[in-house]
Design an enzyme around this catalytic site. Structure first.
Site, short mmCIF file in Angstrom:
data_model
loop_
_atom_site.label_atom_id
_atom_site.label_comp_id
_atom_site.label_asym_id
_atom_site.label_seq_id
_atom_site.Cartn_x
_atom_site.Cartn_y
_atom_site.Cartn_z
N ASP A 290 52.65 45.36 79.89
CA ASP A 290 52.23 46.50 79.24
C ASP A 290 51.10 46.33 78.14
OD1 ASP A 290 53.14 49.23 77.97
OD2 ASP A 290 54.55 48.15 76.53
N TYR A 464 53.20 52.10 75.89
CA TYR A 464 54.03 52.81 76.70
C TYR A 464 53.20 52.96 77.79
CZ TYR A 464 55.82 54.85 72.25
OH TYR A 464 56.16 54.77 70.98
N HIS A 465 52.87 51.64 78.40
CA HIS A 465 52.33 51.65 79.65
C HIS A 465 52.89 50.67 80.46
CE1 HIS A 465 48.28 53.11 77.46
NE2 HIS A 465 49.35 54.13 77.90
N PRO A 466 54.17 50.62 80.64
CA PRO A 466 54.87 49.25 81.47
C PRO A 466 54.50 49.51 83.10
CG PRO A 466 56.51 51.15 81.20
CD PRO A 466 55.20 51.55 80.30
#
Length: 549
Positions: A290, A464-466
Site C-alpha cells: 500500500d 488507499y492503494h492496496p
C-alpha cells in the site's frame, strides 16, 4: 442464471473487462456486484469525494488489525461497494505509474507486462484532454482532464518546486513523470468519470451484459475447473453458471478472500478455517502492499484558500451550482497540482508523491485551523513493508483480516523523515512568501528524528492503494497466484484481474493501472494477440546519478 463469462466485481478492472468481452456481441457476460446504484451527487460530484468513502452504503468499511508501528491504530481501508467499485469512491486522481514500475513487474515474473507492453493499453483506454501528443490516447472510454487551476496557491506550489531546483513536467502521464506539474483527474463534463460511467454503463446498453446485484460467497469448482459463482440475492443462495470462465475482480481485499473461501490459498490456513483445499496456493493473501501519506499543513496569510467554502451553507451553494450547471467548485476534486520526486541520487524513478490542496483540512473534512490554509498530501510510494490478508472464519460475511505491517522496514522511517524535511524546504521557497503563515502540522517544534517519528506514528494514514495479494508471476513460482495471462494457477477456467495481481505497487494512484489491467486481461481472455509493443522511450533525468533533483 448463466452466461459465457461471469465477472465478480464491477470496479476499475471488472467494468473494463465486461466492456471488452461484450464488444463484438459474440459472448454473454454477467457482472456480479454486491453494492447498489452510483446515482446521486455524493458520488457523481467530484468535490464530494470525501462523502462516499465514509458512507457504509458505498463502502465495505474495512479496518486493518492494530498496526504495531503506528501506535496500534486500526487504519481505515475503504473499498467500493457500489457500481464502479472503488473508481466510484476514490479521489478521482489519474496516474499511470512510472515505466520502471512495469519493467519491475516483468522482472518479477509477469512476462509481457513491461512498460513497452502496457503503454499501448493505457493509450487504448484513454480519452486524454490536453496530454502530451503521441504519448496519450485520444479516443478511449476513460476521459482524463486537468482542473481549471484558478487558485493562486496551485501556481505557488509549482513555482516553489522550480525554485527548489526540481524539474517541471508538462504531462506526468506522458514521457516525463518526474517533477512538479498539473494533476490529472477522471472527470468529464463536470462529473466523476468512474469505470461505471466509462465502461460498464455503455456495455450494459449492448444487450449481452447483465448486472446482477448479489453477494459472492464462493467460486464453484468441480473437477479442478471453475464452473460458476455462488451468490446471495434477495435473501436466497443462487448459482450463477459460467459457460466459459469466471473472472474475479473484487479488490485486493475481497479477491483473495473469495479465492480462500473457494478453497484456493495456503492449505494450512484453509484447513484451520475448515475449508476443503482445492488448490494450495500460499501466495493468496500474501504480498499486501500500500501507499501511506501524511498531511503537511500551513496557515495561509491571504484569504485565497477554500476555507470560506467549508461552512455548510457555502458547501450547499457549491452543490447547488454543480446540480444546475455541472460547474463551479463542485466540478473539481481540487487536487490540481502535484509533484513526483526522487528522494536521493541514484534512483531510476521518483519515489515521493505530492498531492497539493488549497485548503487545510483534516481527514474528516473539517478545517485544520480556524484560518485559511493549504496542505500537501505527502507519501513515500515504494515502501518495502509487506502485509497479508487472511480469513477471519469460513463465514463469507465476516470481514477479512487485514494486516498491512506498515513501517516495518527501517528504510520507510528514513524516507518519511526526509519527506517532512523536504516539504518544509518546498513550502519555504520564495513563491510562498506572500501566503506562508505558521505551520499547522507537523508543527514548527517537530524537528528531531524522534519527534518526527512520533508524529508519523500518530498521523500516517493509508492512501488507499492496496495491491499485490493475488500476485502475478511465473507458473513455477510457488508464491504466484496467477500467471501472466491472469489465469489462477491450479484451477481451470478461473482468472483474477484487478490490483491484487500487481507483483509490485506502482508509483502513483492505482485506478489507472487497474483499468489497464482489465483492458489487457480482456485480450488474454479472448485469446487475442496482445497489442504491438511500444518503442517509445520515456525521459530519464540526466542528473539522476548525482542529484535528487
Amino acid at each position: 442464471m448463466q452466461a459465457d463469462y461471469v465477472i465478480v466485481g464491477s470496479g476499475s478492472a471488472g467494468s473494463a473487462i465486461a466492456y471488452r468481452l461484450s464488444e463484438d456481441g459474440r459472448y454473454s457476460v454477467i457482472v456480479i456486484e454486491a453494492g447498489g446504484s452510483d446515482f446521486g451527487p455524493f458520488i457523481q460530484m467530484p468535490a464530494a469525494l470525501a462523502w462516499p468513502m465514509s458512507m457504509k452504503r458505498y463502502n465495505w468499511g474495512y479496518l486493518s488489525e492494530p498496526e504495531p508501528n503506528l501506535d496500534n491504530r486500526r487504519i481505515t481501508a475503504p473499498r467500493g461497494k457500489v457500481i464502479g467499485g472503488s473508481s466510484s469512491i476514490n479521489g478521482l486522481v489519474y496516474v499511470r505509474g512510472h515505466a520502471e514500475d512495469f519493467n519491475r513487474w516483468e522482472e518479477l515474473g509477469a512476462q509481457g507486462w513491461a512498460y513497452a507492453d502496457v503503454l499501448p493499453y493505457f493509450k487504448r483506454m484513454e480519452h486524454s484532454h490536453g496530454g502530451e501528443e503521441g504519448w496519450r490516447g485520444t479516443d478511449g472510454p476513460l476521459h482524463v482532464q486537468r482542473g481549471p487551476v484558478s487558485n493562486p496557491l496551485f501556481h505557488a506550489f509549482i513555482q516553489a518546486g522550480a525554485q527548489a531546483g526540481f524539474e517541471l513536467t508538462d504531462d506526468y502521464n506522458g514521457s516525463k513523470q518526474e517533477g512538479f506539474g498539473l494533476m490529472e483527474q477522471t472527470i468529464h463534463n463536470g462529473r466523476r468519470w468512474s469505470a461505471a460511467n466509462a465502461y460498464l454503463k455503455p456495455a450494459l446498453k449492448r444487450g449481452n451484459v447483465t448486472l446482477v446485484n448479489g453477494f459472492a460467497r464462493k467460486v464453484i469448482i468441480e473437477n479442478g475447473r471453475a464452473v460458476g459463482v455462488e451468490i446471495e440475492r434477495r435473501g436466497r443462495v443462487e448459482t450463477v453458471k459460467a459457460n466459459r470462465e469466471v473472472i474475479v475482480s473484487a479488490s485486493s481485499f475481497n479477491s483473495p478472500k473469495l479465492l480462500m473461501l473457494s478453497g484456493i490459498g495456503p492449505a494450512a490456513h484453509l484447513k484451520d478455517m475448515g475449508i476443503e483445499v482445492k488448490a494450495d496456493r500460499p501466495g493468496v493473501g500474501a504480498n499486501l502492499q500500500d501507499h501511506m501519506e501524511f498531511y503537511f499543513q500551513q496557515v495561509s496569510t491571504k484569504p485565497v484558500s477554500l476555507y470560506s467554502w467549508l461552512p455548510w451553507f457555502w458547501q450547499g451553494v457549491a452543490g447547488a451550482q454543480w446540480l444546475l450547471s455541472k460547474g463551479g467548485l463542485g466540478a473539481s476534486n481540487q487536487f490540481e497540482a502535484c509533484a513526483f520526486l526522487r528522494s536521493a541520487p541514484g534512483l531510476k524513478q521518483p519515489d515521493i508523491q505530492y498531492h497539493f490542496l488549497p485548503v487545510a483540512i483534516s481527514y474528516d473534512g473539517k478545517a485544520a485551523a480556524k484560518s485559511h490554509g493549504f496542505q500537501a498530501h505527502v507519501g513515500y510510494n515504494l515502501s518495502k513493508s509487506r502485509g497479508n490478508v487472511t480469513l477471519r472464519s469460513a463465514d463469507p460475511h465476516d470481514d477479512p483480516v487485514i494486516r498491512f505491517n506498515y513501517m516495518s522496514h527501517p528504510e520507510d522511517w528514513e524516507k518519511f523523515r526526509h519527506c517532512v524535511r523536504l516539504t518544509r524546504e518546498i513550502f519555504g521557497q520564495k513563491a510562498f512568501d506572500d501566503f506562508r503563515g505558521p505551520e499547522i502540522q507537523p508543527g514548527e517544534n517537530i524537528e528531531t528524528d524522534e519527534q518526527i517519528d512520533a508524529f508519523l506514528r500518530e498521523h500516517l494514514e493509508s492512501a488507499y492503494h492496496p495491491c499485490g495479494t493475488c500476485r502475478m508471476g511465473d507458473r513455477n513460482d510457488p508464491m504466484a497466484v496467477v500467471d501472466p495471462e491472469c489465469r489462477v494457477i491450479g484451477v481451470e477456467g478461473l482468472r483474477v484481474a484487478d490490483s491484487s495481481i500487481f507483483p509490485h505497487v506502482t508509483y502513483g494512484n492505482l485506478n489507472g493501472p487497474s483499468i489497464m489491467t482489465g483492458e489487457k486481461a480482456a485480450d488474454h481472455i479472448l485469446g487475442k494477440t496482445p497489442l504491438p509493443r511500444s518503442n517509445q522511450e520515456p525521459w530519464v533525468n540526466p542528473r539522476a546519478a548525482v542529484s535528487d533533483r
